[in-house]
Design an enzyme around this catalytic site. Sequence first.
Site, mmCIF file in Angstrom:
data_model
loop_
_atom_site.group_PDB
_atom_site.id
_atom_site.type_symbol
_atom_site.label_atom_id
_atom_site.label_comp_id
_atom_site.label_asym_id
_atom_site.label_seq_id
_atom_site.Cartn_x
_atom_site.Cartn_y
_atom_site.Cartn_z
ATOM 1 N N CYS A 163 1.054 -1.014 0.170
ATOM 2 C CA CYS A 163 -0.030 -0.103 -0.117
ATOM 3 C C CYS A 163 0.933 1.193 -0.157
ATOM 4 C CB CYS A 163 -0.845 -0.156 1.219
ATOM 5 S SG CYS A 163 -1.979 1.593 1.570
ATOM 6 N N TYR A 190 -23.425 -12.404 24.068
ATOM 7 C CA TYR A 190 -22.679 -11.208 23.161
ATOM 8 C C TYR A 190 -23.249 -11.585 21.731
ATOM 9 C CZ TYR A 190 -20.352 -10.727 27.368
ATOM 10 O OH TYR A 190 -20.033 -10.353 28.946
ATOM 11 N N GLU A 226 -28.195 -10.371 24.136
ATOM 12 C CA GLU A 226 -27.394 -9.390 23.409
ATOM 13 C C GLU A 226 -27.993 -7.979 23.649
ATOM 14 O OE1 GLU A 226 -25.125 -8.428 20.972
ATOM 15 O OE2 GLU A 226 -25.955 -6.553 21.009
ATOM 16 N N ASP A 279 -18.799 -14.144 23.026
ATOM 17 C CA ASP A 279 -18.214 -13.565 22.042
ATOM 18 C C ASP A 279 -18.239 -12.072 22.291
ATOM 19 O OD1 ASP A 279 -16.897 -12.761 19.699
ATOM 20 O OD2 ASP A 279 -18.585 -13.228 18.217
ATOM 21 N N CYS A 293 -11.792 -11.409 20.275
ATOM 22 C CA CYS A 293 -11.018 -10.321 19.143
ATOM 23 C C CYS A 293 -10.030 -9.709 20.077
ATOM 24 C CB CYS A 293 -11.887 -9.374 18.554
ATOM 25 S SG CYS A 293 -12.831 -8.360 19.731
HETATM 26 N N1 SAH Z 1 -21.465 -12.959 18.150
HETATM 27 C C1 SAH Z 1 -21.875 -11.866 17.179
HETATM 28 C C2 SAH Z 1 -21.322 -10.416 17.642
HETATM 29 C C3 SAH Z 1 -20.179 -10.435 18.494
HETATM 30 S S1 SAH Z 1 -19.661 -8.557 18.759
HETATM 31 C C4 SAH Z 1 -21.221 -12.288 15.947
HETATM 32 O O1 SAH Z 1 -20.225 -13.047 15.956
HETATM 33 O O2 SAH Z 1 -21.394 -11.607 14.901
HETATM 34 C C5 SAH Z 1 -20.049 -8.183 20.357
HETATM 35 C C6 SAH Z 1 -21.463 -8.292 20.755
HETATM 36 O O3 SAH Z 1 -21.428 -7.846 22.092
HETATM 37 C C7 SAH Z 1 -21.943 -6.710 19.924
HETATM 38 O O4 SAH Z 1 -23.323 -6.905 19.047
HETATM 39 C C8 SAH Z 1 -22.457 -5.769 21.025
HETATM 40 O O5 SAH Z 1 -23.380 -5.065 21.037
HETATM 41 C C9 SAH Z 1 -22.852 -6.832 22.179
HETATM 42 N N2 SAH Z 1 -22.323 -6.507 23.678
HETATM 43 C C10 SAH Z 1 -21.504 -5.457 23.982
HETATM 44 N N3 SAH Z 1 -21.726 -5.430 25.485
HETATM 45 C C11 SAH Z 1 -22.464 -6.111 25.770
HETATM 46 C C12 SAH Z 1 -23.090 -6.588 27.188
HETATM 47 N N4 SAH Z 1 -22.728 -6.159 28.305
HETATM 48 N N5 SAH Z 1 -24.158 -7.577 27.174
HETATM 49 C C13 SAH Z 1 -24.660 -8.165 26.041
HETATM 50 N N6 SAH Z 1 -23.975 -7.812 24.868
HETATM 51 C C14 SAH Z 1 -23.044 -6.878 24.825
#
Ligand code: SAH
Length: 381
Positions: free
Chosen positions: A7, A243, A264, A312, A339
Amino acid sequence: MEKELKCKLLKKCGGCQIHNLTYEKQLEFKMKKVVRLMGRFHHVEDIIGMENPYHYRNKVQAAFGRDRNNRIISGVYQSSTHKIVPVDSCLLEDEKADEIIVTIRKLLKSFKLKPFDDVKMTGFLRHVLIKRGFSSGEVMVVLVTGEEAFKSKRSFINALLGRHPEITTIVQNINSRRTSLVLGEKSIVLYGDGVIREQLCGYTFTISPKAFYQINPIQTEVLYNKAMEFAQIDNSDIVIDAYCGTGTIGIIASKYAKRVIGVELNKDAVNDARKNAKLNDIKNIDFVCADAGRYMVDIAEQGLPADVVIMDPPRAGSDVKFLKSVIKLNPRKVVYISCNPETCARDVLFLLKNKYKVRKIQPVDMFPHTEHVECVVLLSK
Ligand code: SAH
């Protein structure tokens, strides 16, 4: 792998922290990071990299503004500053999305529409957000504007569709506030149905402008398949997908499980998750809109059973409230998708002190050229 691409904007943009390394060295770098943070818990499997680590991003965002010569530019904010670095094409981003952004920039000029000026807080176009379904081919364009009034709206849309017939939906999102968030509260669908669909692990998912969806579709399948392989769910299992975002992991797990509960915090994501369950005709899944920690405390207090917990969390990781309830719920397995290996190591340590053991650690490269690395960790008693 084919030839390594380099890049030209590396220093100016700052988005790709380890792009100066060859891809092979990048994978070594990430492997070392995971081993340093989690190697003390268990042997770390070899990281799964990409065959072609370019143009993997299915979600592309560009900020609009003007350069010193008053020309309209679009691109990314330079790390930690508010200056836009002009970008026409990026090695990480979907190429079609980049082409559409360049077209929009050219159309602005011919339609005499102004880019937004976020110092004076005047002007029209602030950002463009594009989401593309990797396997469905559907394309969503979100025009984020500083005001609702849209001069020559119909002809602008027709001109854009004329140049890019692959666009399946166009949404206007209004963000008139002084904020670093891209999207504002209000959205107006200008063309199509305001969402795209995407296929993943044999299921169809609806993706709306605001909800979280993994940005690397090829590696997401790899990641989720690993999570399922580790979880070894059977048809008497009650599974918690904590999550859960738009319900992707839970929906994929539902075919093996007796029942799945997704938790969520984000209301829009929960709505999408419920729609996704319906769309795939899945009856053994429910979604709860709540703080994951709070919900776990509640079900632990009620003494509800949970056999497998898949979690997650975002980069900040989970919290003690959540982890304590996991211990109390006593699931056979915990599959932690992370992540951020730093917060993952912290949370895993908590579970290790409370009768769980790490059985597998699998890093997956979801974000080539950046310093980020995703991991799936299997814990059981
Ligand atoms: N498992 C999903 C999303 C992972 S990202 C996938 O793989 O697509 C993490 C997610 O956690 C997000 O959607 C965010 O809104 C949610 N999140 C963040 N803090 C949270 C909490 N305290 N309780 C529940 N969900 C939460």
